[in-house]
Write a protein that holds these residues in place. Structure first.
Motif, PDB file in Angstrom:
ATOM      1  N   PRO A 153       0.810  -1.229   0.000  1.00 47.32           N
ATOM      2  CA  PRO A 153       0.000   0.000   0.000  1.00 47.32           C
ATOM      3  C   PRO A 153       0.836   1.268   0.000  1.00 47.32           C
ATOM      4  N   PHE A 154       1.987   1.226   0.645  1.00 46.65           N
ATOM      5  CA  PHE A 154       2.874   2.383   0.660  1.00 46.65           C
ATOM      6  C   PHE A 154       3.345   2.707  -0.758  1.00 46.65           C
ATOM      7  N   PHE A 155       3.796   1.689  -1.472  1.00 52.41           N
ATOM      8  CA  PHE A 155       4.272   1.894  -2.835  1.00 52.41           C
ATOM      9  C   PHE A 155       3.126   2.281  -3.766  1.00 52.41           C
ATOM     10  N   ALA A 156       1.943   1.687  -3.551  1.00 48.70           N
ATOM     11  CA  ALA A 156       0.791   2.007  -4.391  1.00 48.70           C
ATOM     12  C   ALA A 156       0.442   3.488  -4.294  1.00 48.70           C
ATOM     13  N   ARG A 157       0.473   4.043  -3.093  1.00 47.03           N
ATOM     14  CA  ARG A 157       0.181   5.468  -2.930  1.00 47.03           C
ATOM     15  C   ARG A 157       1.263   6.334  -3.560  1.00 47.03           C
ATOM     16  N   LEU A 158       2.511   5.914  -3.419  1.00 47.00           N
ATOM     17  CA  LEU A 158       3.594   6.680  -4.024  1.00 47.00           C
ATOM     18  C   LEU A 158       3.439   6.740  -5.543  1.00 47.00           C
ATOM     19  N   VAL A 159       3.157   5.585  -6.150  1.00 45.86           N
ATOM     20  CA  VAL A 159       3.013   5.543  -7.609  1.00 45.86           C
ATOM     21  C   VAL A 159       1.764   6.292  -8.044  1.00 45.86           C
ATOM     22  N   GLU A 160       0.683   6.177  -7.277  1.00 46.63           N
ATOM     23  CA  GLU A 160      -0.536   6.919  -7.607  1.00 46.63           C
ATOM     24  C   GLU A 160      -0.256   8.418  -7.639  1.00 46.63           C
ATOM     25  N   ASN A 161       0.477   8.917  -6.658  1.00 49.71           N
ATOM     26  CA  ASN A 161       0.823  10.343  -6.634  1.00 49.71           C
ATOM     27  C   ASN A 161       1.716  10.718  -7.806  1.00 49.71           C
ATOM     28  N   CYS A 162       2.594   9.804  -8.195  1.00 47.59           N
ATOM     29  CA  CYS A 162       3.438  10.059  -9.368  1.00 47.59           C
ATOM     30  C   CYS A 162       2.597  10.177 -10.635  1.00 47.59           C
ATOM     31  N   LEU A 163       1.594   9.312 -10.763  1.00 47.75           N
ATOM     32  CA  LEU A 163       0.724   9.352 -11.937  1.00 47.75           C
ATOM     33  C   LEU A 163      -0.123  10.613 -11.960  1.00 47.75           C
ATOM     34  N   ARG A 164      -0.510  11.096 -10.796  1.00 47.92           N
ATOM     35  CA  ARG A 164      -1.285  12.333 -10.734  1.00 47.92           C
ATOM     36  C   ARG A 164      -0.495  13.526 -11.245  1.00 47.92           C
ATOM     37  N   ASP A 165       0.818  13.458 -11.094  1.00 44.46           N
ATOM     38  CA  ASP A 165       1.660  14.576 -11.509  1.00 44.46           C
ATOM     39  C   ASP A 165       1.909  14.614 -13.013  1.00 44.46           C
ATOM     40  N   VAL A 166       1.525  13.550 -13.712  1.00 45.09           N
ATOM     41  CA  VAL A 166       1.664  13.550 -15.173  1.00 45.09           C
ATOM     42  C   VAL A 166       0.637  14.530 -15.749  1.00 45.09           C
ATOM     43  N   PRO A 167       1.059  15.495 -16.569  1.00 42.72           N
ATOM     44  CA  PRO A 167       0.110  16.488 -17.114  1.00 42.72           C
ATOM     45  C   PRO A 167      -1.064  15.825 -17.832  1.00 42.72           C
ATOM     46  N   LEU A 168      -2.269  16.358 -17.613  1.00 47.71           N
ATOM     47  CA  LEU A 168      -3.454  15.801 -18.260  1.00 47.71           C
ATOM     48  C   LEU A 168      -3.349  15.884 -19.775  1.00 47.71           C
ATOM     49  N   SER A 169      -2.594  16.866 -20.266  1.00 46.15           N
ATOM     50  CA  SER A 169      -2.456  17.015 -21.717  1.00 46.15           C
ATOM     51  C   SER A 169      -1.761  15.809 -22.342  1.00 46.15           C
ATOM     52  N   VAL A 170      -0.886  15.153 -21.584  1.00 40.72           N
ATOM     53  CA  VAL A 170      -0.195  13.972 -22.113  1.00 40.72           C
ATOM     54  C   VAL A 170      -1.184  12.839 -22.327  1.00 40.72           C
TER      55      VAL A 170
END
Length: 239
Positions: free
Chosen positions: A119-136
């Motif tokens: 769960p720790f890694f899942a949240r970290l990766v989820e936050n990383c994905l959120r930072d990807v610009p929506l335009s991409v």
């Protein structure tokens, strides 16, 4: 009174392990710690990454919004992150024994460490994905990419540097957890520190284990930083 104190000091000094004997004690322990952390991180990456992708894309604005499923999955992940590792490790002893047939050794440590790390890694990766610009993501959708292609190239592909940084943090956390797991006889550096250092009042062993853990964390951090720079174009071009 003075004689007793002097005798106690002499006995205490004699109890410290000789420096020449440290390698035979620490090298096997280091191997056990590396085995624990390596196995756990493999499980964490394989299981945690799909969970993170599912959380990100089932949330509002994701590729396949499922508010109800997202809420349930997010709640489960939050529970996994809420419990301190020592409490989690003690609470799931029956489950660990059921899965591995034992509650000591590396196998017994892998179960609680994985349940804490996923769960720790899942949240970290989820936050990383959120930072990807929506335009991409929007550009990938407009080009006709399938959901799997969008996830693999537009989301995970763009988030690689941030994910590597999260992976570094998670690996360091697992090194710390492996030391805690030593208290239940899981082996590794933590077991040596508790059994030979703390319980026997051996300052040499305690200092050696602390230094070894610091070196391990430092090496992991430096390696992670190097990988992040290599995966980030504008950083990798700096001299």
């Amino acid at each position: 009174m003075g004689i007793n104190i002097s005798s106690a000091v002499q006995v205490h000094a004699l109890s410290d392990t000789a420096l020449a004997e440290l390698p035979s004690l620490l090298v096997p322990a280091l191997g056990e710690t590396l085995a624990m952390v390596g196995i756990v991180m493999l499980i964490v990456i394989v299981v945690g990454t799909p969970i993170a992708v599912a959380l990100h894309n089932m949330a509002p604005g994701g590729l396949f919004e499922r508010q109800g499923t997202y809420s349930v999955l997010s709640w489960i992940v939050n529970i996994g992150r809420s419990l301190p590792f020592l409490v989690l490790m003690a609470a799931i002893v029956p489950f660990t024994r059921f899965i591995t047939g034992t509650n000591i050794g590396i196998a017994a440590a892998v179960v609680p460490m994985s349940l804490a790390g996923i769960p720790f890694f899942a949240r970290l990766v989820e936050n990383c994905l959120r930072d990807v610009p929506l335009s991409v993501t929007a550009a990938a959708r407009a080009s006709g990419g399938s959901p799997l292609q969008i996830i693999r190239t537009a989301q995970l592909g763009e988030a690689v540097p941030a994910i590597l940084g999260g992976l570094t943090i998670n690996t360091i956390a697992m090194i710390e957890y492996s030391a805690i797991a030593g208290t239940i006889g899981a082996g590794g550096i933590g077991y040596v520190a508790v059994t030979y250092g703390y319980q026997r009042f051996d300052n040499t062993v305690m200092l050696a284990t602390v230094i070894l853990l610091i070196l391990m964390v430092t090496i992991v951090q430096l390696t992670g930083d190097a990988l992040v720079r290599a995966a980030t174009p504008h950083l990798s071009r700096r001299k």
